[in-house]
Design an enzyme around this catalytic site. Structure first.
Site, PDB file in Angstrom:
ATOM      1  N   GLU A  22     -52.540 -24.300  26.990  1.00 37.03           N
ATOM      2  CA  GLU A  22     -51.729 -23.302  26.273  1.00 37.03           C
ATOM      3  C   GLU A  22     -51.757 -21.943  26.959  1.00 37.03           C
ATOM      4  O   GLU A  22     -52.627 -21.675  27.796  1.00 37.03           O
ATOM      5  CB  GLU A  22     -52.209 -23.157  24.832  1.00 37.03           C
ATOM      6  CG  GLU A  22     -53.665 -22.745  24.724  1.00 37.03           C
ATOM      7  CD  GLU A  22     -54.006 -21.968  23.464  1.00 37.03           C
ATOM      8  OE1 GLU A  22     -53.253 -21.060  23.094  1.00 37.03           O
ATOM      9  OE2 GLU A  22     -55.055 -22.258  22.867  1.00 37.03           O
ATOM     10  N   LYS A 157     -63.110 -22.046  14.825  1.00 39.61           N
ATOM     11  CA  LYS A 157     -63.994 -20.894  14.730  1.00 39.61           C
ATOM     12  C   LYS A 157     -64.521 -20.661  13.326  1.00 39.61           C
ATOM     13  O   LYS A 157     -63.824 -20.877  12.349  1.00 39.61           O
ATOM     14  CB  LYS A 157     -63.263 -19.640  15.190  1.00 39.61           C
ATOM     15  CG  LYS A 157     -63.428 -19.367  16.662  1.00 39.61           C
ATOM     16  CD  LYS A 157     -62.532 -18.264  17.114  1.00 39.61           C
ATOM     17  CE  LYS A 157     -61.085 -18.585  16.898  1.00 39.61           C
ATOM     18  NZ  LYS A 157     -60.553 -19.688  17.668  1.00 39.61           N
TER      19      LYS A 157
HETATM   20  N1  PSU Z   1     -58.709 -20.100  19.597  1.00 45.69           N
HETATM   21  C1  PSU Z   1     -59.243 -19.439  20.649  1.00 45.69           C
HETATM   22  N2  PSU Z   1     -58.484 -18.585  21.344  1.00 45.69           N
HETATM   23  C2  PSU Z   1     -57.180 -18.429  21.053  1.00 45.69           C
HETATM   24  C3  PSU Z   1     -56.610 -19.172  19.970  1.00 45.69           C
HETATM   25  C4  PSU Z   1     -57.410 -19.988  19.271  1.00 45.69           C
HETATM   26  O1  PSU Z   1     -60.389 -19.583  20.956  1.00 45.69           O
HETATM   27  O2  PSU Z   1     -56.534 -17.645  21.719  1.00 45.69           O
HETATM   28  C5  PSU Z   1     -55.140 -19.082  19.691  1.00 45.69           C
HETATM   29  C6  PSU Z   1     -54.511 -20.443  19.885  1.00 45.69           C
HETATM   30  O3  PSU Z   1     -53.332 -20.289  20.633  1.00 45.69           O
HETATM   31  C7  PSU Z   1     -54.199 -20.890  18.474  1.00 45.69           C
HETATM   32  C8  PSU Z   1     -53.902 -19.578  17.825  1.00 45.69           C
HETATM   33  O4  PSU Z   1     -53.107 -21.762  18.407  1.00 45.69           O
HETATM   34  O5  PSU Z   1     -54.901 -18.708  18.351  1.00 45.69           O
HETATM   35  C9  PSU Z   1     -53.995 -19.655  16.324  1.00 45.69           C
HETATM   36  O6  PSU Z   1     -53.423 -18.521  15.817  1.00 45.69           O
HETATM   37  P1  PSU Z   1     -53.099 -18.408  14.257  1.00 45.69           P
HETATM   38  O7  PSU Z   1     -54.444 -18.416  13.601  1.00 45.69           O
HETATM   39  O8  PSU Z   1     -52.374 -17.098  14.135  1.00 45.69           O
HETATM   40  O9  PSU Z   1     -52.250 -19.576  13.929  1.00 45.69           O
END
Ligand code: PSU
Ligand code: MN
Length: 302
Positions: A22, A157
């Site tokens: 990604e 996380k």
């Molecule tokens: N986890 C990480 N680093 C990140 C992300 C997740 O360790 O940069 C990013 C991923 O692209 C994931 C997004 O899809 O955060 C999730 O964001 P949200 O919680 O806004 O959906």
């Protein structure tokens, strides 16, 4: 619809192992220059384990798999001012010819469109704390009910509500597989205290599970929960208070929507003086290695 590099195009056509990566993690997940080093290194880890890396993004409205070094550098240097593109944003950025970094959700969707079935990330999004009230449930979870892609993640996380995250995945019929563990990993920490519903111990077992799922035409992805390596782990007792602090700060600053995850990641890196960032990079590499092994195993059985 999707522009692939020649290498990726012929690998997919020949059924060779390909691993999607990604771009939100580059633009929004880490600071420069660590994000650029990570983006380059993760591609070479995939190659060193027998698969072809396909970093996914949207460039000038075009869906892309496989970026040049100049393009990786652009995402890394421009950072958070690049649009964070989740599934809901795809029509807008394509129609307006915008450049955007893809999250787990939109990367899964584009990978599936291209015929790529394995994807390595750091951590997936999930149900945020308070989701029962604020409905902040990452589109990543919903995408797992839509796109036939196995995603290797270091769990989710501890900034999230892991129990709600697991419940949501269950509702959507998503297999959550512990890799060599019975405990759902919590990103910086190897365990969370939440049990995974199933476990695999080899890439071959995972490949067999993927094949079985999609042969039955059970639509959607697989969560491959791969714990961070021991020597890079931040034990949960140590990281928990820091996470509390970061969440309190986010609430005080009224950070909402798609800014929550990037804010928490950046804030944690600040409070831990870079230790959380180091851990994040280590777990990405660990996930890339396993994803490549799964892609190799899946190419043999599909
Ligand atoms: N986890 C990480 N680093 C990140 C992300 C997740 O360790 O940069 C990013 C991923 O692209 C994931 C997004 O899809 O955060 C999730 O964001 P949200 O919680 O806004 O959906
Ligand atoms: Mn969200």
């Amino acid at each position: 619809m999707i522009r692939l590099t020649d290498e990726i195009k012929s690998a997919i056509a020949d059924g060779k192992p390909v691993v999607a990566l990604e771009s939100t993690i580059i633009a929004h997940g880490m600071p420069f220059p660590q994000n650029l080093e990570m983006a380059r290194e993760v591609e070479s880890v995939v190659r060193n384990h027998g698969a072809i890396p396909a970093t996914i993004a949207v460039i000038d409205g075009e869906l892309r798999a496989g970026l040049s070094d100049a393009e990786l550098t652009h995402f890394a240097k421009t950072g958070p001012s690049i649009v964070k593109v989740s599934t809901r944003d795809l029509p807008f950025v394509v129609a307006r010819k915008i450049t955007g970094a893809t999250t787990v959700a939109s990367t899964m969707r584009i990978a599936a469109m291209a015929g790529i079935h394995v994807f390595a990330t750091g951590g997936i999004g999930g149900a945020h704390r308070g989701a029962e009230k604020n409905f902040d449930i990452s589109a990543d979870l919903i995408e797992f009910s839509q796109s036939n892609v196995a995603v290797v993640t270091a769990g989710a996380k501890a900034i999230l509500d892991l129990a709600l995250t697991m419940e949501t995945l269950e509702t959507f019929g998503v297999p959550v597989v512990g890799y060599g563990t019975d405990d759902f990993p919590a990103f910086y920490s190897r365990g969370s205290g939440h049990k995974v519903p199933m476990r695999c111990d080899t890439p071959q077992q995972l490949a067999a599970l993927m094949k079985a799922k999609w042969q039955m035409e059970l639509k959607g992805g697989v969560v491959v929960a791969n714990p961070i390596p021991k020597d890079s782990e931040i034990p949960s007792a140590e990281i928990a208070p820091t996470i509390e602090k970061a969440i309190t700060e986010a609430n005080a600053k009224n950070i909402i929507g798609k800014n929550v995850t990037p804010f928490l990641l950046a804030h944690l890196a600040e409070i831990t003086q870079g230790r959380s960032l180091k851990a994040n990079i280590a777990l990405v590499m660990n996930n890339a290695k396993l994803a490549a092994e799964i892609a190799v195993a899946y190419a043999q059985v599909r």
